[in-house]
Design a protein around this motif. Structure first.
Motif, PDB file in Angstrom:
ATOM      1  N   GLN A 172       0.905  -1.129  -0.083  1.00 29.76           N
ATOM      2  CA  GLN A 172      -0.052   0.091  -0.065  1.00 29.76           C
ATOM      3  C   GLN A 172       0.859   1.157   0.020  1.00 29.76           C
ATOM      4  O   GLN A 172       0.674   2.309  -0.774  1.00 29.76           O
ATOM      5  CB  GLN A 172      -0.990  -0.025   1.187  1.00 29.76           C
ATOM      6  CG  GLN A 172      -1.999   1.348   1.331  1.00 29.76           C
ATOM      7  CD  GLN A 172      -2.836   1.285   0.090  1.00 29.76           C
ATOM      8  OE1 GLN A 172      -3.374   0.464  -0.487  1.00 29.76           O
ATOM      9  NE2 GLN A 172      -2.821   2.311  -0.913  1.00 29.76           N
ATOM     10  N   ALA A 173       2.098   1.257   0.865  1.00 32.79           N
ATOM     11  CA  ALA A 173       2.849   2.322   0.829  1.00 32.79           C
ATOM     12  C   ALA A 173       3.470   2.423  -0.621  1.00 32.79           C
ATOM     13  O   ALA A 173       3.412   3.744  -1.178  1.00 32.79           O
ATOM     14  CB  ALA A 173       4.018   2.239   1.690  1.00 32.79           C
ATOM     15  N   GLY A 174       3.701   1.603  -1.265  1.00 30.18           N
ATOM     16  CA  GLY A 174       4.293   1.599  -2.807  1.00 30.18           C
ATOM     17  C   GLY A 174       3.080   2.171  -3.675  1.00 30.18           C
ATOM     18  O   GLY A 174       3.418   2.919  -4.653  1.00 30.18           O
ATOM     19  N   ARG A 175       1.818   1.814  -3.585  1.00 35.74           N
ATOM     20  CA  ARG A 175       0.742   2.380  -4.297  1.00 35.74           C
ATOM     21  C   ARG A 175       0.472   3.831  -3.871  1.00 35.74           C
ATOM     22  O   ARG A 175       0.289   4.664  -5.098  1.00 35.74           O
ATOM     23  CB  ARG A 175      -0.596   1.552  -3.944  1.00 35.74           C
ATOM     24  CG  ARG A 175      -0.381   0.122  -4.365  1.00 35.74           C
ATOM     25  CD  ARG A 175      -1.738  -0.648  -4.085  1.00 35.74           C
ATOM     26  NE  ARG A 175      -2.711  -0.030  -5.387  1.00 35.74           N
ATOM     27  CZ  ARG A 175      -3.217  -0.690  -6.383  1.00 35.74           C
ATOM     28  NH1 ARG A 175      -2.287  -1.714  -6.638  1.00 35.74           N
ATOM     29  NH2 ARG A 175      -4.013   0.017  -7.305  1.00 35.74           N
ATOM     30  N   ALA A 214       0.548  15.121  -4.158  1.00 35.11           N
ATOM     31  CA  ALA A 214       1.835  14.413  -3.927  1.00 35.11           C
ATOM     32  C   ALA A 214       2.487  14.619  -2.459  1.00 35.11           C
ATOM     33  O   ALA A 214       3.036  13.349  -1.914  1.00 35.11           O
ATOM     34  CB  ALA A 214       2.842  14.935  -5.076  1.00 35.11           C
ATOM     35  N   GLU A 215       2.604  15.568  -1.907  1.00 28.33           N
ATOM     36  CA  GLU A 215       3.054  15.804  -0.559  1.00 28.33           C
ATOM     37  C   GLU A 215       2.386  15.082   0.204  1.00 28.33           C
ATOM     38  O   GLU A 215       2.754  14.310   1.335  1.00 28.33           O
ATOM     39  CB  GLU A 215       3.232  17.130  -0.164  1.00 28.33           C
ATOM     40  CG  GLU A 215       4.199  18.023  -0.998  1.00 28.33           C
ATOM     41  CD  GLU A 215       5.755  17.777  -0.772  1.00 28.33           C
ATOM     42  OE1 GLU A 215       5.930  17.105   0.267  1.00 28.33           O
ATOM     43  OE2 GLU A 215       6.452  18.117  -1.561  1.00 28.33           O
ATOM     44  N   GLU A 216       1.062  14.978   0.394  1.00 27.23           N
ATOM     45  CA  GLU A 216      -0.040  14.301   1.339  1.00 27.23           C
ATOM     46  C   GLU A 216       0.476  12.928   1.148  1.00 27.23           C
ATOM     47  O   GLU A 216       0.524  12.018   2.062  1.00 27.23           O
ATOM     48  CB  GLU A 216      -1.363  14.583   0.886  1.00 27.23           C
ATOM     49  CG  GLU A 216      -1.830  16.170   1.428  1.00 27.23           C
ATOM     50  CD  GLU A 216      -2.920  16.491   0.936  1.00 27.23           C
ATOM     51  OE1 GLU A 216      -3.632  17.624   1.236  1.00 27.23           O
ATOM     52  OE2 GLU A 216      -3.749  15.891   0.065  1.00 27.23           O
ATOM     53  N   LEU A 217       0.444  12.339  -0.083  1.00 26.92           N
ATOM     54  CA  LEU A 217       0.846  11.043  -0.226  1.00 26.92           C
ATOM     55  C   LEU A 217       2.283  10.598   0.280  1.00 26.92           C
ATOM     56  O   LEU A 217       2.418   9.436   0.945  1.00 26.92           O
ATOM     57  CB  LEU A 217       0.583  10.458  -1.604  1.00 26.92           C
ATOM     58  CG  LEU A 217      -0.815  10.546  -2.230  1.00 26.92           C
ATOM     59  CD1 LEU A 217      -0.740  10.705  -3.691  1.00 26.92           C
ATOM     60  CD2 LEU A 217      -1.620   9.291  -1.697  1.00 26.92           C
ATOM     61  N   LEU A 218       2.928  11.622   0.130  1.00 22.71           N
ATOM     62  CA  LEU A 218       4.363  11.249   0.724  1.00 22.71           C
ATOM     63  C   LEU A 218       4.485  10.978   2.252  1.00 22.71           C
ATOM     64  O   LEU A 218       5.208  10.146   2.676  1.00 22.71           O
ATOM     65  CB  LEU A 218       5.277  12.335   0.123  1.00 22.71           C
ATOM     66  CG  LEU A 218       6.594  12.358   0.790  1.00 22.71           C
ATOM     67  CD1 LEU A 218       7.639  10.974   0.472  1.00 22.71           C
ATOM     68  CD2 LEU A 218       7.418  13.533   0.319  1.00 22.71           C
ATOM     69  N   GLU A 219       3.661  11.836   2.899  1.00 18.63           N
ATOM     70  CA  GLU A 219       3.363  11.831   4.343  1.00 18.63           C
ATOM     71  C   GLU A 219       2.879  10.393   4.624  1.00 18.63           C
ATOM     72  O   GLU A 219       3.133   9.823   5.758  1.00 18.63           O
ATOM     73  CB  GLU A 219       2.629  12.794   4.836  1.00 18.63           C
ATOM     74  CG  GLU A 219       3.228  14.312   4.636  1.00 18.63           C
ATOM     75  CD  GLU A 219       2.659  15.146   5.723  1.00 18.63           C
ATOM     76  OE1 GLU A 219       1.565  14.886   6.514  1.00 18.63           O
ATOM     77  OE2 GLU A 219       2.616  16.484   5.496  1.00 18.63           O
ATOM     78  N   GLU A 220       1.878   9.915   3.761  1.00 22.48           N
ATOM     79  CA  GLU A 220       1.283   8.539   4.000  1.00 22.48           C
ATOM     80  C   GLU A 220       2.168   7.408   4.046  1.00 22.48           C
ATOM     81  O   GLU A 220       2.433   6.409   4.655  1.00 22.48           O
ATOM     82  CB  GLU A 220       0.003   8.286   3.010  1.00 22.48           C
ATOM     83  CG  GLU A 220      -0.915   9.253   3.165  1.00 22.48           C
ATOM     84  CD  GLU A 220      -1.512   9.166   4.900  1.00 22.48           C
ATOM     85  OE1 GLU A 220      -1.759   7.776   5.287  1.00 22.48           O
ATOM     86  OE2 GLU A 220      -1.777  10.035   5.407  1.00 22.48           O
ATOM     87  N   VAL A 221       3.229   7.462   2.978  1.00 21.79           N
ATOM     88  CA  VAL A 221       4.270   6.494   2.715  1.00 21.79           C
ATOM     89  C   VAL A 221       5.175   6.566   4.016  1.00 21.79           C
ATOM     90  O   VAL A 221       5.780   5.549   4.581  1.00 21.79           O
ATOM     91  CB  VAL A 221       5.077   6.881   1.314  1.00 21.79           C
ATOM     92  CG1 VAL A 221       6.409   6.039   1.387  1.00 21.79           C
ATOM     93  CG2 VAL A 221       4.279   6.718   0.311  1.00 21.79           C
ATOM     94  N   GLU A 222       5.621   7.849   4.312  1.00 19.23           N
ATOM     95  CA  GLU A 222       6.446   8.017   5.691  1.00 19.23           C
ATOM     96  C   GLU A 222       5.758   7.298   6.717  1.00 19.23           C
ATOM     97  O   GLU A 222       6.410   6.718   7.681  1.00 19.23           O
ATOM     98  CB  GLU A 222       6.824   9.507   5.757  1.00 19.23           C
ATOM     99  CG  GLU A 222       7.475  10.096   5.015  1.00 19.23           C
ATOM    100  CD  GLU A 222       8.930  10.496   5.169  1.00 19.23           C
ATOM    101  OE1 GLU A 222       9.483   9.596   6.146  1.00 19.23           O
ATOM    102  OE2 GLU A 222       9.633  11.381   4.709  1.00 19.23           O
ATOM    103  N   LYS A 223       4.528   7.468   6.969  1.00 18.00           N
ATOM    104  CA  LYS A 223       3.943   6.940   8.200  1.00 18.00           C
ATOM    105  C   LYS A 223       4.036   5.373   8.070  1.00 18.00           C
ATOM    106  O   LYS A 223       3.936   4.723   9.004  1.00 18.00           O
ATOM    107  CB  LYS A 223       2.490   7.417   8.319  1.00 18.00           C
ATOM    108  CG  LYS A 223       2.391   8.669   8.444  1.00 18.00           C
ATOM    109  CD  LYS A 223       0.729   9.149   8.498  1.00 18.00           C
ATOM    110  CE  LYS A 223       0.586  10.783   8.693  1.00 18.00           C
ATOM    111  NZ  LYS A 223      -0.738  11.241   8.837  1.00 18.00           N
ATOM    112  N   ALA A 224       3.852   4.740   6.854  1.00 20.71           N
ATOM    113  CA  ALA A 224       3.799   3.386   6.681  1.00 20.71           C
ATOM    114  C   ALA A 224       5.124   2.810   7.082  1.00 20.71           C
ATOM    115  O   ALA A 224       5.120   1.780   7.665  1.00 20.71           O
ATOM    116  CB  ALA A 224       3.283   2.924   5.442  1.00 20.71           C
TER     117      ALA A 224
END
Length: 344
Positions: free
Chosen positions: A219-222, A308-318
């Motif tokens: 999911q982080a990759g997606r 894009a920045e919001e999604l990057l934050e989700e990746v960081e959290k994961a």
């Protein structure tokens, strides 16, 4: 928003080029061996596309790709288990790179693009048929590479099916007079998110990750894939051709309904309405400049960069939740930031 200092983020981003170069050194020899298995009729097209031969079949070093997806495979494996069986991760990295380049060969044909990586596209040199068949051969070779890992092969095949679905949706949107933003996001999630998601997942699988870790990293990759596409679409309008290797405003010239454009078209603003009128007719150089201005005025560019920045934050959290080893996690973070903040 992240509370990390600017200096800390700069260190993370600065690590990405070295991570990618290390990946090339590890993956390229295995890729070259794999390409030797291709039929002689399509091998020159594939080698040209990879930048390892010129149009006359002479060895060269041109038009190298970023090696992002294979790097994500290797780093995800290292993040799950630094002592994993590296041969399995390397095979998965090679397979992902082959799938990605299959999609690029086909994309260039469907989009009519004549340049990629600062040189002529394969179809414009060898013809449409040979380029399509070379792409098919790369896809088949990817699955052959994973023949000894049935679960990894199944994950890859599923990602390819979703990638193809996203491409079908993308082509259909070109013919539709109106496209919603959720519809465009879903298309991008399939077309780009599926393969980057599977890159994370395949790396995790190759290191014998738990099902929970595989799901979390996939999911982080997606999420990262969608962020990558948002950035890519911004660069498709405002990117520097000397850096991107593509013509300026290429997406606008073909009236492509990329994410910033759809955000502009659905913004309800005067600029968005003018852009909709402009998109109803062929676009020349003057109209391309105006279209870019309208996407910006309507908030399309700002929305894409913010999402894009919001999604990057989700990746960081994961990545913080995944119980991951420090070095692999740091590499994944550096590439995630590169995906969002790159200029190429």
């Amino acid at each position: 928003m992240s509370t990390e200092t600017d200096t800390g983020l700069e260190i993370i981003r600065d690590a990405a080029p070295q991570v990618l170069e290390d990946t090339r050194r590890r993956v390229e020899p295995a890729l070259r061996i794999a390409l030797e298995r291709l039929p002689e009729s399509v091998r020159p097209v594939a080698l040209y596309h990879y930048g390892w031969q010129d149009a006359q079949g002479n060895d060269c070093d041109a038009g190298r790709g970023k090696a992002l997806r294979p790097a994500l495979v290797l780093l995800a494996a290292a993040a799950v288990d630094p002592s994993h069986q590296q041969e399995r991760a390397l095979a998965a990295a090679v397979a992902v790179d082959l799938v990605h380049n299959f999609s690029l060969l086909h994309d260039d044909v469907m989009d009519g693009d004549v340049t990629r990586r600062h040189r002529a596209t394969a179809w414009s040199v060898f013809g449409v048929g040979p380029a399509v068949l070379a792409g098919d051969a790369l896809l088949t070779l990817a699955l052959q590479t994973l023949a000894g890992a049935p679960e990894a092969a199944a994950v890859t095949a599923e990602a390819v099916q979703e990638l193809i679905l996203g491409q079908i949706q993308d082509l259909a949107m070109e013919r539709k007079p109106a496209v919603s933003l959720p519809e465009c996001l879903a298309m991008a999630g399939s077309k780009t998110g599926a393969l980057i998601g599977s890159s994370f997942g395949l790396g995790a699988l190759s290191a014998a990750a738990s099902p929970q870790q595989v799901r979390l990293l996939t999911q982080a990759g997606r999420d990262l894939g969608l962020a990558f596409q948002l950035t890519d679409d911004v660069l498709g309008i405002w990117g520097d051709p000397k850096v991107t290797g593509k013509a300026a405003g290429a997406d606008l010239k073909t009236r492509k309904k990329s994410l910033p454009v759809v955000a502009a078209l659905t913004s309800g603003t005067p600029a968005g309405r003018e852009l909709a009128r402009l998109y109803q007719s062929p676009i020349g150089p003057a109209e391309t400049t105006r279209a870019a201005e309208l996407v910006e005025e309507s908030g399309g560019r700002r929305w894409a960069l913010q999402r894009a920045e919001e999604l990057l934050e989700e990746v960081e959290k994961a990545l913080e939740k995944g119980n991951l080893a420090a070095e692999g996690k740091a590499g994944l973070r550096s590439l995630a930031h590169l995906c969002v903040h790159r200029q190429f």
